[in-house]
Design a protein around this motif. Structure first.
Motif, mmCIF file in Angstrom:
data_model
loop_
_atom_site.group_PDB
_atom_site.id
_atom_site.type_symbol
_atom_site.label_atom_id
_atom_site.label_comp_id
_atom_site.label_asym_id
_atom_site.label_seq_id
_atom_site.Cartn_x
_atom_site.Cartn_y
_atom_site.Cartn_z
ATOM 1 N N PRO A 16 47.545 32.571 33.210
ATOM 2 C CA PRO A 16 48.106 33.076 34.483
ATOM 3 C C PRO A 16 48.300 34.594 34.497
ATOM 4 O O PRO A 16 48.072 35.242 35.518
ATOM 5 N N THR A 17 48.694 35.165 33.360
ATOM 6 C CA THR A 17 48.891 36.618 33.290
ATOM 7 C C THR A 17 47.569 37.340 33.484
ATOM 8 O O THR A 17 47.465 38.285 34.275
ATOM 9 N N VAL A 18 46.543 36.910 32.776
ATOM 10 C CA VAL A 18 45.234 37.561 32.886
ATOM 11 C C VAL A 18 44.656 37.342 34.286
ATOM 12 O O VAL A 18 44.067 38.252 34.865
ATOM 13 N N LEU A 19 44.845 36.152 34.848
ATOM 14 C CA LEU A 19 44.374 35.899 36.212
ATOM 15 C C LEU A 19 45.031 36.875 37.185
ATOM 16 O O LEU A 19 44.358 37.444 38.047
ATOM 17 N N VAL A 22 43.433 40.359 36.601
ATOM 18 C CA VAL A 22 42.061 40.408 37.122
ATOM 19 C C VAL A 22 42.081 40.381 38.648
ATOM 20 O O VAL A 22 41.331 41.119 39.293
ATOM 21 N N THR A 23 42.961 39.571 39.229
ATOM 22 C CA THR A 23 43.082 39.520 40.690
ATOM 23 C C THR A 23 43.453 40.893 41.248
ATOM 24 O O THR A 23 42.875 41.341 42.247
ATOM 25 N N GLY A 24 44.377 41.567 40.609
ATOM 26 C CA GLY A 24 44.753 42.914 41.035
ATOM 27 C C GLY A 24 43.581 43.875 40.972
ATOM 28 O O GLY A 24 43.367 44.682 41.890
ATOM 29 N N MET A 25 42.810 43.780 39.897
ATOM 30 C CA MET A 25 41.631 44.650 39.762
ATOM 31 C C MET A 25 40.615 44.342 40.839
ATOM 32 O O MET A 25 40.012 45.256 41.422
ATOM 33 N N ALA A 38 43.781 36.836 50.908
ATOM 34 C CA ALA A 38 42.969 35.734 50.402
ATOM 35 C C ALA A 38 43.414 35.359 48.994
ATOM 36 O O ALA A 38 43.726 36.223 48.173
ATOM 37 N N GLU A 39 43.457 34.064 48.757
ATOM 38 C CA GLU A 39 43.848 33.590 47.440
ATOM 39 C C GLU A 39 42.641 33.666 46.501
ATOM 40 O O GLU A 39 41.556 33.198 46.835
ATOM 41 N N ILE A 40 42.836 34.301 45.368
ATOM 42 C CA ILE A 40 41.803 34.367 44.344
ATOM 43 C C ILE A 40 42.257 33.442 43.224
ATOM 44 O O ILE A 40 43.346 33.603 42.679
ATOM 45 N N THR A 41 41.423 32.457 42.919
ATOM 46 C CA THR A 41 41.759 31.459 41.914
ATOM 47 C C THR A 41 40.718 31.459 40.801
ATOM 48 O O THR A 41 39.738 32.212 40.861
ATOM 49 N N MET A 42 40.913 30.584 39.838
ATOM 50 C CA MET A 42 39.966 30.468 38.728
ATOM 51 C C MET A 42 38.585 30.012 39.210
ATOM 52 O O MET A 42 37.582 30.303 38.568
ATOM 53 N N THR A 43 38.511 29.343 40.339
ATOM 54 C CA THR A 43 37.222 28.845 40.834
ATOM 55 C C THR A 43 36.571 29.773 41.863
ATOM 56 O O THR A 43 35.471 29.488 42.337
ATOM 57 N N THR A 44 37.224 30.864 42.190
ATOM 58 C CA THR A 44 36.655 31.832 43.127
ATOM 59 C C THR A 44 35.390 32.424 42.519
ATOM 60 O O THR A 44 35.388 32.872 41.381
ATOM 61 N N ARG A 45 34.313 32.408 43.297
ATOM 62 C CA ARG A 45 33.034 32.942 42.813
ATOM 63 C C ARG A 45 32.874 34.391 43.272
ATOM 64 O O ARG A 45 33.157 34.715 44.418
#
Length: 113
Positions: A16-19, A22-25, A38-45
């Motif tokens: 969760p921390t790395v997500l 990475v989402t911020g970047m 928009a929600e960015i999740t682990m499955t976002t391509r």
């Protein structure tokens, strides 16, 4: 003083921390209003969901290097992949790569030995 100054080791980063990092970047790289909420999740391509182009991946690589140093090499991560694999990459693929890279990095204590 940092944890290394006291000889203590920092806790290992979590998915969760790395997500979140990475989402911020990604939000900075894309810098588009439509991705603000928009929600960015682990499955976002990267390609299909975020419409990232090669220049965006280069910018993301720079952001990763600035945040994690040479420990996380995004260019090497995608270098051995074919075009279809790169197009299919998800945020989760990158998060797992970051976690694996950080786990494989020598600790400050080991580096001093």
């Amino acid at each position: 003083m940092t944890a290394e100054d006291h000889g203590a080791t920092a806790p290992a980063p979590t998915e969760p921390t790395v997500l979140d990092e990475v989402t911020g970047m990604l939000r900075e790289v894309l810098d588009e209003d439509e991705f603000t909420d928009a929600e960015i999740t682990m499955t976002t391509r990267f390609h299909d969901d975020l419409d990232m182009e090669s220049i965006d991946l280069v910018t993301l690589s720079t952001a990763l290097r600035a945040h994690y140093g040479d420990t996380v090499n995004f260019a090497a991560f995608i270098a051995d992949r074919g075009l279809e694999e790169i197009i299919a990459l998800t945020v989760g693929d990158l998060v797992r790569h970051v976690l694996a890279s950080l786990a494989a990095a020598p600790t400050a204590e080991a580096a001093r030995a």
